[in-house]
Structure formats: structure tokens, C-alpha cells
Design a protein around this motif. Structure first.
Motif, short mmCIF file in Angstrom:
data_model
loop_
_atom_site.label_atom_id
_atom_site.label_comp_id
_atom_site.label_asym_id
_atom_site.label_seq_id
_atom_site.Cartn_x
_atom_site.Cartn_y
_atom_site.Cartn_z
N ASP A 100 0.85 -1.19 0.19
CA ASP A 100 -0.19 -0.19 -0.04
C ASP A 100 0.94 1.24 0.09
OD1 ASP A 100 1.16 -0.54 2.72
OD2 ASP A 100 -0.89 0.37 3.41
N GLY A 101 2.11 1.10 -0.22
CA GLY A 101 2.99 2.56 -0.21
C GLY A 101 3.20 2.59 1.16
N SER A 102 3.34 1.68 2.13
CA SER A 102 3.68 2.00 3.55
C SER A 102 4.86 1.37 3.93
CB SER A 102 2.51 1.55 4.63
OG SER A 102 2.59 0.33 4.44
N SER A 103 5.40 0.62 3.12
CA SER A 103 6.54 -0.15 3.35
C SER A 103 8.01 0.65 2.72
CB SER A 103 6.83 -1.74 2.59
OG SER A 103 8.11 -2.31 3.01
N SER A 104 9.00 0.66 3.50
CA SER A 104 10.07 1.49 2.90
C SER A 104 10.73 0.88 1.50
CB SER A 104 11.22 1.38 3.83
OG SER A 104 11.83 0.10 4.22
#
Length: 173
Positions: A100-104
Motif C-alpha cells: 500500500d506504499g507503507s513499506s520502505s
């Protein structure tokens, strides 16, 4: 995923917080180069976690399944030692890498790389984090289904007790 992937992801994550560090500027390039040099020279590329799927021994009985979700800007690797410890106690642990774009940094099944997506603070959508949480919940359910259906491997399916499944996480996880 490797520890060097995690370091590369954090380099991109750090660059997004300050305009002066955005990719393409000299400051980002210096920080990024230093981090990548440390990874290249160090033992991070060959670091291995004990009790991983490749070393799974047939269990005499089914084990509880724990699905673990990383926090904002995190990765599954940063919880590897915690997961290995749980595995030594008889748990099957699945570490999530959210898309979701929350991981580095995460590489998807189709080979795409997704870095942490910083919100637009000038036009912030109040539902931004809620949408991310809903996306993560769907991913957790998909992983649960894959593990318990045998899609992720029949030996993993055989190792998991479908009546004892827990979900945990760190921070936003």
C-alpha cells in the motif's frame, strides 16, 4: 527480500521527508551511497535468519499461525529475529510486506518495486491512513488464505493449525 533491500528502502524513505534530500540531489546521493556501500562491504547480503521456511522440518502436530504486519516505513525483515524466536517456540510466522506504499521498499510478485509513498501534506486526505489500513487488512486475509489453502506450499499448509491463527503487528501494523 534481503537486509540490503531494507537498507535501500530506508534510504528512499529518509529522502522523502526533507525537500533537500529528495532523490537526484547531491545530499540524497551521498546518504544513499554510504548506506549502499555499508551493505556491499558488510555481511548483510548473506545474512540469514534461522528457522525459515527453507529449513522447515515436518512437525508432529500442527502449529499456531501468526501473521505479522510491519509498521509505517517498515519491512518484514526488521521483525525477522522476533519471528525466528517465535518459530523456535513452535509457531509458524508469516512476515508481511505490504504493497500500500507503507513499506520502505517492497518488490511485488510481478517484479515492481514500491517505495514508501509520502502523503501530500498540502492536500492531505483525512481518509489516507484508513484506506491504507483497509488495504493491509485485505493483504493479511490473502496471506491467511494462501497459507491455509496450500497455495503457498502444501508443507506450510500441513504445518499450520487453521483453528489457531493470530494477527499481530508493530505500530501501524
Amino acid at each position: 527480500p534481503s537486509l540490503s533491500t531494507m537498507v535501500d528502502g530506508y534510504a528512499h524513505f529518509m529522502a522523502g521527508w526533507k525537500e533537500s534530500l529528495r532523490k537526484g540531489t547531491w545530499m540524497f546521493e551521498v546518504i544513499s551511497s554510504i548506506l549502499r556501500f555499508v551493505v556491499a562491504c558488510g555481511s548483510l547480503k548473506t545474512a540469514k535468519l534461522p528457522c525459515t521456511y527453507q529449513e522447515l522440518k515436518p512437525a508432529s502436530k500442527k502449529a499456531p499461525l501468526i501473521i505479522w504486519s510491519h509498521g509505517l516505513s517498515g519491512t518484514g525483515e526488521e521483525h525477522g529475529l522476533f519471528a525466528a524466536r517465535l518459530a523456535t517456540e513452535g509457531y509458524v510466522v508469516a512476515l508481511m510486506h505490504h504493497t500500500d506504499g507503507s513499506s520502505s521498499k517492497v518488490t511485488t510478485a510481478d517484479g515492481r518495486t514500491i517505495y514508501f509513498q509520502h502523503p501530500d501534506w498540502n492536500n492531505y486526505d483525512e481518509a489516507y491512513r484508513q484506506k491504507g489500513a483497509e488495504h493491509r487488512a485485505k493483504e493479511v486475509e490473502n496471506v491467511r488464505q494462501m497459507l491455509l489453502s496450500g497455495e503457498a506450499g502444501e508443507d506450510l499448509q500441513a504445518a499450520c493449525d487453521e483453528t489457531r491463527v493470530a494477527v499481530g503487528g508493530f505500530s501501524f501494523g
